[in-house]
Write an enzyme that holds these catalytic residues in place. Structure first.
Site, PDB file in Angstrom:
ATOM      1  N   TYR A 101       0.690  -1.350   0.197  1.00 34.35           N
ATOM      2  CA  TYR A 101       0.088   0.130  -0.292  1.00 34.35           C
ATOM      3  C   TYR A 101       0.824   1.229  -0.074  1.00 34.35           C
ATOM      4  O   TYR A 101       1.675   1.876   0.841  1.00 34.35           O
ATOM      5  CB  TYR A 101      -0.901  -0.427   0.968  1.00 34.35           C
ATOM      6  CG  TYR A 101      -2.416  -1.144   0.677  1.00 34.35           C
ATOM      7  CD1 TYR A 101      -2.389  -1.699  -0.014  1.00 34.35           C
ATOM      8  CD2 TYR A 101      -2.500  -0.780   2.137  1.00 34.35           C
ATOM      9  CE1 TYR A 101      -3.218  -2.933  -0.201  1.00 34.35           C
ATOM     10  CE2 TYR A 101      -3.795  -2.160   2.247  1.00 34.35           C
ATOM     11  CZ  TYR A 101      -4.191  -2.586   1.100  1.00 34.35           C
ATOM     12  OH  TYR A 101      -5.581  -3.673   1.067  1.00 34.35           O
ATOM     13  N   LEU A 115     -17.637  -1.030   0.839  1.00 35.81           N
ATOM     14  CA  LEU A 115     -18.669   0.031   0.443  1.00 35.81           C
ATOM     15  C   LEU A 115     -18.512   0.192  -1.034  1.00 35.81           C
ATOM     16  O   LEU A 115     -19.909   1.670  -2.018  1.00 35.81           O
ATOM     17  CB  LEU A 115     -18.257   1.893   1.147  1.00 35.81           C
ATOM     18  CG  LEU A 115     -18.220   1.678   2.338  1.00 35.81           C
ATOM     19  CD1 LEU A 115     -16.941   2.816   3.225  1.00 35.81           C
ATOM     20  CD2 LEU A 115     -19.543   2.289   3.059  1.00 35.81           C
ATOM     21  N   ALA A 116     -18.566   0.003  -1.289  1.00 38.13           N
ATOM     22  CA  ALA A 116     -19.055  -0.518  -3.173  1.00 38.13           C
ATOM     23  C   ALA A 116     -18.483   0.683  -4.598  1.00 38.13           C
ATOM     24  O   ALA A 116     -19.016   1.477  -5.164  1.00 38.13           O
ATOM     25  CB  ALA A 116     -20.081  -1.376  -3.582  1.00 38.13           C
ATOM     26  N   GLY A 157     -18.376   3.911  -2.746  1.00 40.78           N
ATOM     27  CA  GLY A 157     -19.286   4.688  -3.193  1.00 40.78           C
ATOM     28  C   GLY A 157     -20.723   4.373  -4.214  1.00 40.78           C
ATOM     29  O   GLY A 157     -21.400   5.284  -4.271  1.00 40.78           O
TER      30      GLY A 157
END
Length: 339
Positions: A78, A249-250, A252
Site C-alpha cells: 500500500y 462500500l462498493a 460509493g
C-alpha cells in the site's frame, strides 16, 4: 494524539507474549468493522511521504477508534510501504496507542519493477523479508495477523507453512490468514499447519454479489459464469475462518455516485432505510453484509474521517435489517428475479 514516544506492545496479547492457543488474536474475531489502510501514505510513486500524510493517518486512526473500529488492515504494497510507515510514525509518537489497536498486514504481491511486471511471491524467504520490513515500518515488535495477499501458483504449501510456523514461534506474528483464496487453497495450506488460519479476505459488497449468488445459482446455467469459488463461504463458516469483505462500500455506488439504473434504485432504497432507522446510508450498505450468517466483517477503506464516522453504527450496533429488507436490497441491486 500526543507527540511523545510510544511503546510497541500488542493489543490483547496472551501472558508472556505467547499466541493464544486457538491462533485467533483478540479483536480480529470479534471485530464488526475493519479499517483498510490502502488510502494512507500519499502517492504510490517512489517519492517519500509528507508530514500531511502523517496528519491524515492520525486523523483517520482517531475517527476509526471514535467509531468503535480498532482493527487496522495494511499490506506491504500500500503506497509502496508508505501506508505502514505513516501509521508506524503515529504509533511511535502516541503513548498507549499500540495497545488499543490490532494490526493486520499482508504480503505476497510484488509490484512492477522496471521492465519486470507485477507478480506474486510466497517463497519462504520472501515472506520473512516482507514481515521484517513491515515490522520496521509499523515500528512494532509483532504483527497481530498476517494475511497471504494473493495465491502464488509456484508456492509450495509445505514451504509456506514452515515460514508461517517459524514466524509464529519467534513471536513476530500472532495469527495468520489469507486473502482472495478459495476453500481448496485454504485447505491445502491448513493441512500443513498445527494452528488455524483465522481470516479470509475477499471482495464482497452489495455491488460485488457473486459470493451470495453462488449459493442460489446451483443447478442453473448461470452458475458456470458466476466466478466465485463454490463452497468457500461454507468452508470458512465450518472452520471458523473469519470472512472480511474488502470493497465493502462498493466505491460509493449506493451512497454517492450511481452509474446504472439498478444502482440508482438501490441508492434510493438505501437512503429510505437509513432515514427510517435513524442511521446513515453507509451503515445500511455495511449492515447488508453483516446481516448474512457468515459473520462478515466489512473492511472500510475510505481516507475521509467523516465517511469513517458514517460507519459508526455498523461498528457499534447489530445490523438492523429484517429478512425482507435484506432481500429487497439484494434483488433491487440484482435487477432481476431469483432463479
Amino acid at each position: 494524539m500526543s507527540q511523545n514516544a510510544g511503546v510497541t506492545g500488542v493489543a490483547g496479547a496472551a501472558p508472556d507474549g505467547e499466541p493464544r492457543q486457538d491462533g485467533a488474536p483478540d479483536g480480529v474475531d470479534t471485530a464488526r468493522v475493519v479499517y483498510g489502510c490502502m488510502a494512507l501514505g500519499g502517492s504510490w510513486g517512489p517519492d517519500p511521504y509528507r508530514p500531511a500524510d502523517v496528519d491524515q493517518a492520525e486523523a483517520v486512526i482517531e475517527a476509526a477508534l471514535e467509531s468503535g473500529i480498532s482493527v487496522f488492515d495494511h499490506a506491504d504494497i500500500y503506497s509502496r510501504g508508505k501506508a505502514e510507515a505513516v501509521f508506524g510514525e503515529v504509533l511511535s509518537r502516541t503513548p498507549g496507542l499500540r495497545e488499543r489497536v490490532t494490526l493486520q498486514t499482508k504480503c505476497g504481491i510484488r509490484l512492477a519493477d522496471g521492465d519486470r511486471p507485477g507478480r506474486y511471491d510466497l517463497r519462504a524467504a520472501t515472506i520473512r523479508q516482507r514481515v521484517e520490513e513491515s515490522l520496521g515500518r509499523l515500528r512494532t515488535d509483532v504483527i497481530d495477523v498476517l494475511l497471504l495477499h494473493r495465491p502464488d501458483p509456484l508456492a509450495d504449501a509445505e514451504e509456506v507453512a514452515g515460514a508461517l510456523t517459524s514466524l509464529r514461534r519467534q513471536g513476530l506474528v500472532r495469527g495468520f490468514g489469507v486473502s482472495n483464496m478459495s476453500a481448496a487453497q485454504i485447505a491445502a495450506l491448513q493441512a500443513h499447519l498445527d494452528f488455524p488460519l483465522v481470516v479470509n479476505q475477499l471482495e464482497m459488497s452489495l455491488d460485488r454479489r457473486d459470493w451470495v449468488e453462488d449459493g442460489v445459482l446451483v443447478n442453473t446455467a448461470a452458475a458456470a459464469g458466476n466466478g466465485f469459488p463454490t463452497g468457500t463461504l461454507e468452508y470458512c463458516r465450518a472452520h471458523d475462518v473469519r470472512l472480511q469483505a474488502w470493497g465493502a462500500l462498493a466505491q460509493g455506488r449506493f451512497t454517492g455516485r450511481q452509474e446504472t439504473e439498478e444502482q440508482h434504485a438501490t441508492a434510493r432504497l438505501v437512503r429510505a432505510l437509513a432515514e427510517a432507522k435513524g442511521t446513515t446510508p453507509e451503515t445500511v450498505v455495511l449492515w447488508w453484509l453483516q446481516r448474512h450468517p457468515a459473520r462478515i466483517a466489512p473492511v472500510v477503506g475510505t481516507g475521509r474521517p467523516e465517511r469513517i464516522r458514517a460507519c459508526r453504527d455498523a461498528a457499534r450496533r447489530e445490523p438492523d435489517l429484517s429478512h425482507d429488507e435484506w432481500y429487497d436490497l439484494w434483488l433491487t441491486a440484482r435487477g432481476a428475479p431469483l432463479p
